[in-house]
Scaffold this motif. Structure first.
Motif, PDB file in Angstrom:
ATOM      1  N   SER A  64     -30.348  20.555 111.973  1.00 26.47           N
ATOM      2  CA  SER A  64     -31.067  21.551 111.845  1.00 26.47           C
ATOM      3  C   SER A  64     -31.194  22.443 113.056  1.00 26.47           C
ATOM      4  N   TYR A  89     -31.483  26.352 113.193  1.00 24.93           N
ATOM      5  CA  TYR A  89     -32.162  27.679 112.312  1.00 24.93           C
ATOM      6  C   TYR A  89     -31.942  29.218 113.822  1.00 24.93           C
ATOM      7  N   ARG A  90     -31.126  29.019 114.564  1.00 27.05           N
ATOM      8  CA  ARG A  90     -30.051  29.884 115.075  1.00 27.05           C
ATOM      9  C   ARG A  90     -29.796  29.185 116.235  1.00 27.05           C
ATOM     10  N   ASN A 135     -20.318  28.090 112.146  1.00 31.28           N
ATOM     11  CA  ASN A 135     -21.103  26.832 113.304  1.00 31.28           C
ATOM     12  C   ASN A 135     -20.591  26.847 114.490  1.00 31.28           C
ATOM     13  N   ARG A 149     -31.405  26.840 118.705  1.00 29.44           N
ATOM     14  CA  ARG A 149     -33.524  26.784 118.405  1.00 29.44           C
ATOM     15  C   ARG A 149     -33.474  26.047 116.226  1.00 29.44           C
ATOM     16  N   VAL A 150     -34.181  25.439 116.455  1.00 33.24           N
ATOM     17  CA  VAL A 150     -34.433  24.373 114.986  1.00 33.24           C
ATOM     18  C   VAL A 150     -34.795  25.062 114.556  1.00 33.24           C
ATOM     19  N   SER A 151     -36.160  25.985 114.887  1.00 30.28           N
ATOM     20  CA  SER A 151     -36.253  26.238 113.973  1.00 30.28           C
ATOM     21  C   SER A 151     -37.328  27.111 113.934  1.00 30.28           C
ATOM     22  N   PRO A 152     -37.983  28.445 113.297  1.00 29.15           N
ATOM     23  CA  PRO A 152     -38.669  29.635 113.744  1.00 29.15           C
ATOM     24  C   PRO A 152     -39.641  29.456 114.916  1.00 29.15           C
ATOM     25  N   ASP A 212     -36.087  25.988 122.046  1.00 27.63           N
ATOM     26  CA  ASP A 212     -34.891  26.139 122.193  1.00 27.63           C
ATOM     27  C   ASP A 212     -33.960  24.089 123.261  1.00 27.63           C
TER      28      ASP A 212
END
Length: 121
Positions: free
Chosen positions: A27, A29-30, A76, A100-103, A107
């Motif tokens: 998971s 996101y970034r 990644n 970061r796993v979502s918007p 973190d």
């Protein structure tokens, strides 16, 4: 959840080279910061190098002339190129990523399982 898989460790003679890889999956996101640490038997974990999302790097003085950190954002993956290896480089090498796993602005830090590097004299 994020998984880290390290590879590239092994046994090498002094003066040789190895390239470590650490691939992140799950998971994501970034990926913010990616870093390498090492831990030798009976010693504390030691920071080696880090690279941020803009490819800015910092490497600890003791290895900066021999080790190079890089990353492939499409994969990644973070790498550690190690040249002119010495017996004192023998350790378990671990990667660490800040993700970061979502918007949402949260973190998290994750650690790999480690890969053994052994340098023979």
């Amino acid at each position: 959840q994020v998984q880290l898989v390290e590879s590239g460790g092994g046994l090498v003679q002094a003066g040789g080279s190895l390239r470590l890889s650490c691939a992140a999956s799950g998971s994501i996101y970034r990926i913010n910061l990616m870093a390498w640490y090492r831990q030798a038997p009976g010693k504390q974990r030691e920071f080696i190098a880090r690279i941020d999302s803009g490819d800015a790097t910092y490497t600890t003085d003791s290895v900066k002339d021999r080790f190079t950190i890089s990353r492939d954002n499409a994969k990644n993956t973070v790498y550690l190129q190690m040249n002119s290896l010495k017996s004192e480089d023998t350790a378990v090498y671990l990667c660490n990523v800040n993700v970061r796993v979502s918007p949402l602005p949260y973190d998290y830090d994750y650690w790999g399982q480690g890969t053994q590097v052994t340098v023979s004299k």
